[in-house]
Design an enzyme around this catalytic site. Structure first.
Site, PDB file in Angstrom:
ATOM      1  N   GLU A 176       0.843  -1.205   0.000  1.00 39.91           N
ATOM      2  CA  GLU A 176       0.000   0.000   0.000  1.00 39.91           C
ATOM      3  C   GLU A 176       0.875   1.250   0.000  1.00 39.91           C
ATOM      4  O   GLU A 176       2.046   1.203   0.359  1.00 39.91           O
ATOM      5  CB  GLU A 176      -0.934   0.017   1.214  1.00 39.91           C
ATOM      6  N   GLU A 319       4.636  -0.399   1.949  1.00 37.01           N
ATOM      7  CA  GLU A 319       4.794  -0.566   0.499  1.00 37.01           C
ATOM      8  C   GLU A 319       4.611  -2.013   0.041  1.00 37.01           C
ATOM      9  O   GLU A 319       4.568  -2.278  -1.153  1.00 37.01           O
ATOM     10  CB  GLU A 319       6.172  -0.090   0.004  1.00 37.01           C
TER      11      GLU A 319
END
Length: 358
Positions: A176, A319
């Site tokens: 994300e 991430e």
């Protein structure tokens, strides 16, 4: 996606194949080593066999799905980073220069970037435009999104994952990008686990005390304003979550539906995993927890789902950075355990060692 369609999709998710999982366990017990002595590496192989329903395990190709979105609650000063960083990092994923890029390159895995709600427009072939809105609303003032928008975001996650499954991907990771999403993740965790906000809220990307206090206060205001219902995971997601989290819920559900292992990254990905688990407990069979994030709520999330992290690297990058590390570990487990010799191969009578190697 209508609620009835989502319910049917969830109802079609099957538990892992226990018969094949047991076959793999029996095979591993026959290798030239003490029974169970390779610990979680063996557990990974047993889980993969049960998920895929075959002893002929496939571990390539792998992809980390990165859901990118902005969060309206940033207006309350909940992050030390300016909100524009969401768009900057989303674009930088295409340049191959971020942490998850380099880890994925080393692991030989791919990333799949989805703009599900960034407050910017992109024109790049590697960024898949599934934007629902330009960020969520400020959850401390009103619901972050409507129930319908939360459902739409889950559907985006399902559709993007299904495309990858159709293209032959075998193992998935969850990533994300969204400034403020440790705030939304803490809110979801506190609401679904019925815990005090302080118990599950950390400092995210290095927030100072003033910012941290703003974060706590924003979540408490969001609870007062929205009254999220802990018995309805989508209601919680809609009221105090984000599009990135909702998209990841769809990734978990689609991976399980397609009988693919899905790796959880850190705290934010784990909050989405909790929502997916509350919607469909069977999804747990397909989940692998990569590492123990330094965020304070991480352990409580994994305990609720019933998972243990494979690594503790004191990471808090997000991430999806933990996923390629686990892809490597899975590949190592396969290479080792499916390449070792059996007692028969070694010309050893296993019974002579069982009293020692129990």
């Amino acid at each position: 996606m209508r609620q009835e369609e989502l319910k049917q999709f969830i109802a079609d998710i099957e538990p892992l194949n226990l018969e094949v999982a047991k076959q793999m366990e029996t095979y591993l017990d026959g290798l030239t080593k003490p029974v169970g002595s390779l610990g979680k590496l063996e557990q990974l192989m047993i889980q993969l066999a049960g998920v895929q329903g075959t002893m002929d395990i496939k571990t390539k190709p792998c992809a980390t799905v990165i859901m990118c979105s902005d969060n309206g609650v940033c207006d309350q000063g909940v992050s030390s980073c300016p909100q524009e960083v969401t768009a900057t990092v989303t674009y930088n994923f295409t340049r191959g220069i971020t942490g998850v890029n380099k880890l994925s390159q080393f692991a030989g895995s791919d990333i799949h970037i989805v703009d599900i709600g960034v407050k910017a427009d992109f024109k790049h072939p590697l960024i898949h435009n599934r934007k629902i809105a330009y960020g969520t609303q400020d959850m401390s003032i009103q619901s972050a999104m409507t129930y319908e928008q939360a459902m739409e975001a889950i559907e985006v996650g399902i559709e993007e994952t299904n495309k990858l499954i159709e293209n032959g991907y075998e193992i998935f990771g969850t990533g994300e990008m969204g400034i403020g999403n440790t705030t939304t993740s803490a809110a979801i965790t506190a609401a679904l686990l019925k815990l005090d906000v302080e118990e599950v809220t950390g400092k995210g990307s290095g927030a100072k005390d003033q910012v941290f206090n703003s974060k706590i206060n924003a979540i408490k205001k969001a609870f007062q304003v929205n009254q999220p219902d802990p018995n309805d995971p989508i209601d919680v997601l809609a009221k105090v979550g984000g599009y990135d989290l909702a998209g990841l819920v769809g990734v978990y559900l689609a991976a399980a539906h397609g009988k693919k292992v899905v790796v959880i990254d850190g705290f934010i990905a784990a909050a989405a995993a909790l929502v997916a688990y509350k919607l469909c407990p069977t999804v747990k069979d397909y989940m692998v927890a990569s590492h123990l994030s330094k965020e304070v709520g991480m352990q409580k999330l994994l305990m609720e789902i019933g998972l243990e992290p494979h690594l503790n690297l004191e990471m808090r990058l997000g991430e999806g950075s933990g996923c390629p590390i686990l892809f490597n570990l899975i590949e190592m487990a396969k290479y080792t355990l499916l390449g070792m010799g059996t007692f028969e191969d070694a010309g050893v009578d296993k019974s002579n060692y069982m009293h020692i190697w129990k």
